[in-house]
Design an enzyme around this catalytic site. Structure first.
Site, PDB file in Angstrom:
ATOM      1  N   SER A 156       0.832  -1.208   0.000  1.00 41.36           N
ATOM      2  CA  SER A 156       0.000   0.000   0.000  1.00 41.36           C
ATOM      3  C   SER A 156       0.861   1.250   0.000  1.00 41.36           C
ATOM      4  O   SER A 156       1.958   1.268   0.565  1.00 41.36           O
ATOM      5  CB  SER A 156      -0.893  -0.014   1.255  1.00 41.36           C
ATOM      6  OG  SER A 156      -1.492   1.241   1.468  1.00 41.36           O
ATOM      7  N   TYR A 204      -1.783  -1.079  11.040  1.00 37.06           N
ATOM      8  CA  TYR A 204      -2.111  -1.605   9.707  1.00 37.06           C
ATOM      9  C   TYR A 204      -0.988  -1.253   8.731  1.00 37.06           C
ATOM     10  O   TYR A 204      -0.435  -2.125   8.056  1.00 37.06           O
ATOM     11  CB  TYR A 204      -3.438  -1.040   9.196  1.00 37.06           C
ATOM     12  CG  TYR A 204      -3.573  -1.154   7.708  1.00 37.06           C
ATOM     13  CD1 TYR A 204      -3.315  -0.059   6.884  1.00 37.06           C
ATOM     14  CD2 TYR A 204      -3.892  -2.370   7.122  1.00 37.06           C
ATOM     15  CE1 TYR A 204      -3.381  -0.183   5.506  1.00 37.06           C
ATOM     16  CE2 TYR A 204      -3.964  -2.490   5.743  1.00 37.06           C
ATOM     17  CZ  TYR A 204      -3.702  -1.391   4.943  1.00 37.06           C
ATOM     18  OH  TYR A 204      -3.757  -1.507   3.582  1.00 37.06           O
ATOM     19  N   LYS A 244       2.106  -3.618   6.612  1.00 37.54           N
ATOM     20  CA  LYS A 244       2.456  -3.594   5.184  1.00 37.54           C
ATOM     21  C   LYS A 244       3.971  -3.472   5.023  1.00 37.54           C
ATOM     22  O   LYS A 244       4.600  -4.163   4.216  1.00 37.54           O
ATOM     23  CB  LYS A 244       1.752  -2.421   4.483  1.00 37.54           C
ATOM     24  CG  LYS A 244       0.253  -2.591   4.330  1.00 37.54           C
ATOM     25  CD  LYS A 244      -0.096  -3.832   3.514  1.00 37.54           C
ATOM     26  CE  LYS A 244      -1.593  -3.974   3.318  1.00 37.54           C
ATOM     27  NZ  LYS A 244      -1.938  -5.244   2.637  1.00 37.54           N
TER      28      LYS A 244
HETATM   29  C1  WQD Z   1      -9.377   9.447   1.330  1.00 40.19           C
HETATM   30  C2  WQD Z   1      -9.641  10.916   1.589  1.00 40.19           C
HETATM   31  C3  WQD Z   1     -10.072  11.459   3.890  1.00 40.19           C
HETATM   32  C4  WQD Z   1     -13.856   9.338   4.270  1.00 40.19           C
HETATM   33  C5  WQD Z   1      -6.803   4.387   3.276  1.00 40.19           C
HETATM   34  C6  WQD Z   1      -5.672   3.542   3.818  1.00 40.19           C
HETATM   35  C7  WQD Z   1      -4.936   2.911   2.678  1.00 40.19           C
HETATM   36  C8  WQD Z   1      -5.912   2.148   1.823  1.00 40.19           C
HETATM   37  C9  WQD Z   1      -6.953   3.117   1.265  1.00 40.19           C
HETATM   38  C10 WQD Z   1      -6.199  -0.144   2.494  1.00 40.19           C
HETATM   39  C11 WQD Z   1      -8.960  11.430   2.857  1.00 40.19           C
HETATM   40  C12 WQD Z   1     -11.282  11.742   3.024  1.00 40.19           C
HETATM   41  C13 WQD Z   1     -12.672   9.851   3.761  1.00 40.19           C
HETATM   42  C14 WQD Z   1     -14.906  10.228   4.620  1.00 40.19           C
HETATM   43  C15 WQD Z   1     -13.543  12.084   3.920  1.00 40.19           C
HETATM   44  N1  WQD Z   1      -6.559   1.131   2.560  1.00 40.19           N
HETATM   45  N2  WQD Z   1     -12.531  11.196   3.591  1.00 40.19           N
HETATM   46  N3  WQD Z   1     -14.706  11.572   4.427  1.00 40.19           N
HETATM   47  O1  WQD Z   1      -7.118   7.328   4.089  1.00 40.19           O
HETATM   48  O2  WQD Z   1      -6.283   7.835   1.722  1.00 40.19           O
HETATM   49  O3  WQD Z   1      -6.269   5.477   2.561  1.00 40.19           O
HETATM   50  O4  WQD Z   1      -7.630   3.649   2.409  1.00 40.19           O
HETATM   51  O5  WQD Z   1      -5.333  -0.630   1.828  1.00 40.19           O
HETATM   52  O6  WQD Z   1      -3.962   2.035   3.178  1.00 40.19           O
HETATM   53  O7  WQD Z   1      -4.772   4.378   4.520  1.00 40.19           O
HETATM   54  O8  WQD Z   1      -8.435   6.586   2.046  1.00 40.19           O
HETATM   55  O9  WQD Z   1     -10.797   6.772   1.415  1.00 40.19           O
HETATM   56  O10 WQD Z   1     -10.194   6.718   3.897  1.00 40.19           O
HETATM   57  O11 WQD Z   1      -9.682   8.749   2.542  1.00 40.19           O
HETATM   58  O12 WQD Z   1     -13.382  13.304   3.767  1.00 40.19           O
HETATM   59  O13 WQD Z   1     -16.007   9.823   5.091  1.00 40.19           O
HETATM   60  O14 WQD Z   1     -11.041  11.093   1.802  1.00 40.19           O
HETATM   61  O15 WQD Z   1      -9.883  12.504   4.841  1.00 40.19           O
HETATM   62  O16 WQD Z   1      -8.530  12.752   2.627  1.00 40.19           O
HETATM   63  P1  WQD Z   1      -6.990   6.914   2.667  1.00 40.19           P
HETATM   64  P2  WQD Z   1      -9.851   7.152   2.508  1.00 40.19           P
END
Ligand code: WQD
Length: 340
Positions: A125, A150, A154
């Protein structure tokens, strides 16, 4: 002679999409999953897309004997390891559960891959880059100290694979995914978050379908063009095809080094607000959202330099964000239909 690929965690979101692409590329696939984090929806969807039943084994890879029995039952030419817990927040609350599950399971499959001479593809990741000093990130960008157990699993599993390759003459590839989103164009398989979605796109689609009242956008005061975080959102089918390219590279002996790492991203940064606005435009929907406080642990901006994957894997992302968001919405609507 067709080659056989074992897909651990193959009933899950990414595993099921990779299984479809592997089969359509001419590989035999064995799906193994302990079903702790998903139901049969995606496995049934995979069989429907392919028009046939696939070998399915219910296996907990933390069980040494069960893992050994699986490798004794099938001749595995390559293993793609998805089987792991993946909720960042949950890993902070329950580190022991994450370390035990994610590390024990990978150690067990590595031992069997060593014994049986199977190539190993590890699902890594972009989280290993943390808050990068420079963007876009390349495969030589430094890994940052993990901000969650988590993310730490990785990094540790990448090192497990690297060291096993060096010590035992194995071959391994780690694919560092950015943000996988969307669903198969057939709308027969897709993301199945358990409970309240952690990730942005499933929360968007569940808000749009009425399962969630309002989408919280976690912060609009970041140092970015519109104040919201930047990510590299990659279509799940594009991501799945990258796995076929990587497995083929290993099985056809085309690797430059016995252990290789590739970023799997589009190379295009997209902000949260841009994604929300695209979803509304593409699907003709007005989304109910509000600006909420920042979410602890979020990085401001991370996106890929996908040059190496293009040069060495012969792979690049081709689906547009619009197509991907349309597929995500089609999947959510299908889930709603099935739930009636
Ligand atoms: C993306 C953006 C949030 C939800 C994570 C893991 C990564 C992988 C993918 C597993 C951020 C914003 C999110 C919400 C929001 N997982 N957001 N409101 O955090 O980049 O990555 O998921 O392999 O390892 O770290 O993905 O989709 O959670 O967030 O504003 O309800 O969307 O702040 O900026 P992230 P995400």
């Amino acid at each position: 002679m067709k080659k056989t690929v074992l897909v651990s965690g193959g009933a899950g979101f990414i595993g099921s999409h990779v299984t479809v692409e592997l089969c359509q590329a001419g590989y035999d696939v064995v799906i193994a999953d302990n079903m702790s984090n998903c139901d049969e929806t995606n496995y049934k969807g995979v069989c429907a897309i392919l028009g046939r039943q696939l070998p399915f084994e219910k296996v907990d890879f933390c069980d040494v004997a069960a893992t050994k029995a699986l490798f004794a039952k099938y001749h595995i030419d390559a293993l793609i390891h998805f089987a792991a817990f993946k909720a960042v927040g949950e890993s902070v609350e329950q580190p022991l559960m994450y370390y035990k599950n994610n590390l024990d399971s990978f150690l067990n499959v590595l031992e069997e891959a060593r014994i049986h001479g199977a190539n190993v593809l590890f699902s890594s990741s972009a989280t290993v880059y943390g808050e990068p000093d420079q963007t876009p990130v390349t495969e030589t960008s430094p890994r940052k100290p993990a901000t969650s157990p988590y993310g730490n699993t990785k990094q540790i599993c990448e090192d497990f694979l690297r060291d096993c390759v060096q010590a035992y003459g194995m071959h391994g590839i780690a694919l560092r995914y950015f943000n996988p989103i969307g669903a198969h164009p057939s709308a027969l398989i897709g993301e199945l978050p358990r409970g309240i979605p952690n990730n942005l796109v499933p929360f968007i689609t569940q808000t749009a379908i009425g399962k969630r009242e309002c989408l919280n956008i976690f912060g609009d005061d970041y140092p970015t063009p519109d104040g919201t975080c930047l990510r590299d959102y990659i279509d799940i089918t594009d991501l799945a095809k990258a796995h076929v390219c990587a497995v083929t590279r290993m099985l056809e002996g085309k690797m430059d080094e016995p252990y290789e790492i590739f970023n799997v991203g589009t190379g295009r940064p997209v902000s949260v607000l841009e994604l929300v606005n695209s979803f509304e435009r593409v699907n003709g929907i007005k989304l109910n959202y509000r600006i909420a406080p920042r979410r602890p642990g979020d990085v401001t901006a991370v996106w890929a330099d996908p040059t190496l994957a293009r040069k060495k894997l012969g792979w690049k992302a081709v689906r547009s964000v619009d197509e991907t968001l349309a597929s995500a919405w089609a999947w959510e609507k299908r889930l709603a239909e099935a739930a009636k």
